[in-house]
Design an enzyme around this catalytic site. Structure first.
Site, PDB file in Angstrom:
ATOM      1  N   ASN A   1      11.058   0.329   3.216  1.00  0.00           N
ATOM      2  CA  ASN A   1       9.953   1.288   3.304  1.00  0.00           C
ATOM      3  C   ASN A   1       9.005   0.992   4.457  1.00  0.00           C
ATOM      4  O   ASN A   1       8.393   1.907   4.996  1.00  0.00           O
ATOM      5  CB  ASN A   1       9.175   1.285   1.988  1.00  0.00           C
ATOM      6  N   VAL A  29       9.656  -6.988   9.157  1.00  0.00           N
ATOM      7  CA  VAL A  29      11.026  -6.626   8.826  1.00  0.00           C
ATOM      8  C   VAL A  29      11.894  -6.262  10.026  1.00  0.00           C
ATOM      9  O   VAL A  29      13.125  -6.194   9.901  1.00  0.00           O
ATOM     10  CB  VAL A  29      11.054  -5.473   7.801  1.00  0.00           C
ATOM     11  N   ARG A  47       0.840  -1.211   0.000  1.00  0.00           N
ATOM     12  CA  ARG A  47       0.000   0.000   0.000  1.00  0.00           C
ATOM     13  C   ARG A  47       0.867   1.251   0.000  1.00  0.00           C
ATOM     14  O   ARG A  47       2.063   1.199   0.215  1.00  0.00           O
ATOM     15  CB  ARG A  47      -0.903   0.005   1.236  1.00  0.00           C
ATOM     16  N   GLY A  48       0.225   2.377  -0.257  1.00  0.00           N
ATOM     17  CA  GLY A  48       0.837   3.682  -0.069  1.00  0.00           C
ATOM     18  C   GLY A  48       2.111   3.915  -0.859  1.00  0.00           C
ATOM     19  O   GLY A  48       2.218   3.574  -2.039  1.00  0.00           O
ATOM     20  N   ASP A  85      -0.474  12.212   1.587  1.00  0.00           N
ATOM     21  CA  ASP A  85      -1.801  11.760   2.009  1.00  0.00           C
ATOM     22  C   ASP A  85      -1.997  10.293   1.641  1.00  0.00           C
ATOM     23  O   ASP A  85      -2.507   9.949   0.582  1.00  0.00           O
ATOM     24  CB  ASP A  85      -2.899  12.614   1.363  1.00  0.00           C
ATOM     25  N   THR A  86      -1.576   9.401   2.539  1.00  0.00           N
ATOM     26  CA  THR A  86      -1.732   7.964   2.361  1.00  0.00           C
ATOM     27  C   THR A  86      -2.663   7.424   3.450  1.00  0.00           C
ATOM     28  O   THR A  86      -3.101   8.160   4.335  1.00  0.00           O
ATOM     29  CB  THR A  86      -0.377   7.258   2.467  1.00  0.00           C
ATOM     30  N   TYR A  93       4.844  12.382  17.797  1.00  0.00           N
ATOM     31  CA  TYR A  93       5.688  11.687  16.827  1.00  0.00           C
ATOM     32  C   TYR A  93       7.089  11.402  17.378  1.00  0.00           C
ATOM     33  O   TYR A  93       7.975  10.990  16.662  1.00  0.00           O
ATOM     34  CB  TYR A  93       5.798  12.559  15.564  1.00  0.00           C
ATOM     35  N   LYS A 136      13.407   7.396  12.989  1.00  0.00           N
ATOM     36  CA  LYS A 136      13.782   7.861  11.654  1.00  0.00           C
ATOM     37  C   LYS A 136      15.154   8.536  11.676  1.00  0.00           C
ATOM     38  O   LYS A 136      15.939   8.411  10.726  1.00  0.00           O
ATOM     39  CB  LYS A 136      12.726   8.813  11.119  1.00  0.00           C
ATOM     40  N   SER A 150      -1.274  -7.033   4.571  1.00  0.00           N
ATOM     41  CA  SER A 150      -2.094  -6.747   3.386  1.00  0.00           C
ATOM     42  C   SER A 150      -1.823  -7.736   2.252  1.00  0.00           C
ATOM     43  O   SER A 150      -1.341  -7.366   1.171  1.00  0.00           O
ATOM     44  CB  SER A 150      -1.836  -5.310   2.923  1.00  0.00           C
TER      45      SER A 150
END
Length: 251
Positions: free
Chosen positions: A92, A66, A17-18, A189-190, A152, A159, A41
């Site tokens: 990712n 992962v 996805r995304g 916008d995902t 966050y 990150k 998914s």
């Protein structure tokens, strides 16, 4: 004329996805066979593989978590059944908890760090024997690696760790012809953005401040990953490429 990445083999994690899906599509369109990693998914991953095969490429969907070493071992065991080498690895897949940092636990810390940062090292270790003629390893980061964002904190820290780890890997693997870089995306916008309580505010803020345009798409991010895979990018190593339409420079 053959596409630029004809004959290459790519592994993209979190590709169902995304942004991951857009990356897998882009690499396939430019000539790659693709291993599509997913966690939950499965139907979306299989549909993507069917789409890639429709382009005349090979594609296989592989389930794995992962951030878990044993699961990454299983991922590559299955990968080796279909491919004898890998040229491009895109880390990712990402996860985390959106809460104030002061409310977080050690479990949250490990979850973020293992999925978002450690995964890059696990993938590099397993991919290295299959990168026979050099290759590309690319991680996906975000602006939260260098900016404070509400709720966050742990994801941003993971990150930042990812970007530091990529620099170390770039130094270690560069002599073997392997380039390690990061693509850091702005507000895209995902489906993942739907989990942010301030989603509408983030999108509005991006639209108001990005001089290159009000919308950043997964395809924009995929295009940056593709650029780093081209032969012309051979001397780009240990770099974080920001793809945000200029958002971060606008105050």
């Amino acid at each position: 004329m053959s596409p630029p990445l004809a004959g290459k083999v790519a592994l993209v994690t979190g590709a169902a996805r995304g942004i991951g899906r857009a990356i897998a599509r882009k690499l396939a369109a430019e000539g790659c066979d693709v291993a599509v990693n997913y966690y939950n998914s499965g139907e979306e991953a299989e549909a993507l593989c069917a789409e890639i095969r429709g382009l005349g490429r090979r594609a296989v969907a592989i389930q794995a978590s992962v951030g878990v070493p044993d699961s990454v071992d299983e991922l590559f065991a299955e990968f080796r059944k279909h491919f004898d080498r890998v040229d491009i690895v895109v880390s990712n897949a990402a996860s985390g908890v959106l809460k104030p940092t002061i409310e977080m636990t050690i479990k949250h810390w490990r979850w973020c760090m293992e999925t978002n940062a450690l995964a890059l090292n696990l993938l590099a270790q397993r991919a290295l024997p299959l990168m026979k003629d050099g290759g590309r390893i690319i991680g996906l980061s975000s602006l939260g690696a260098s900016r404070a964002m509400p709720d966050y904190g742990f994801i941003g820290a993971s990150k930042a760790a990812l970007e530091a780890l990529a620099r170390a890997l770039a130094q270690e693997l560069g002599p073997q012809g392997i380039r390690v870089n990061i693509v850091s995306a702005g507000v895209v916008d995902t489906d993942a953005l739907a989990y942010f309580p301030n989603r509408d505010q983030l999108l509005a803020g991006y639209a108001a401040r990005a001089p290159a345009g009000p919308v950043l798409t997964p395809d924009d991010v995929a295009g940056a990953v593709y650029l780093l895979c081209l032969p012309e990018a051979n001397m780009i190593n240990g770099h974080t490429l920001v793809v945000d339409g200029g958002f971060a420079i606008s105050g």
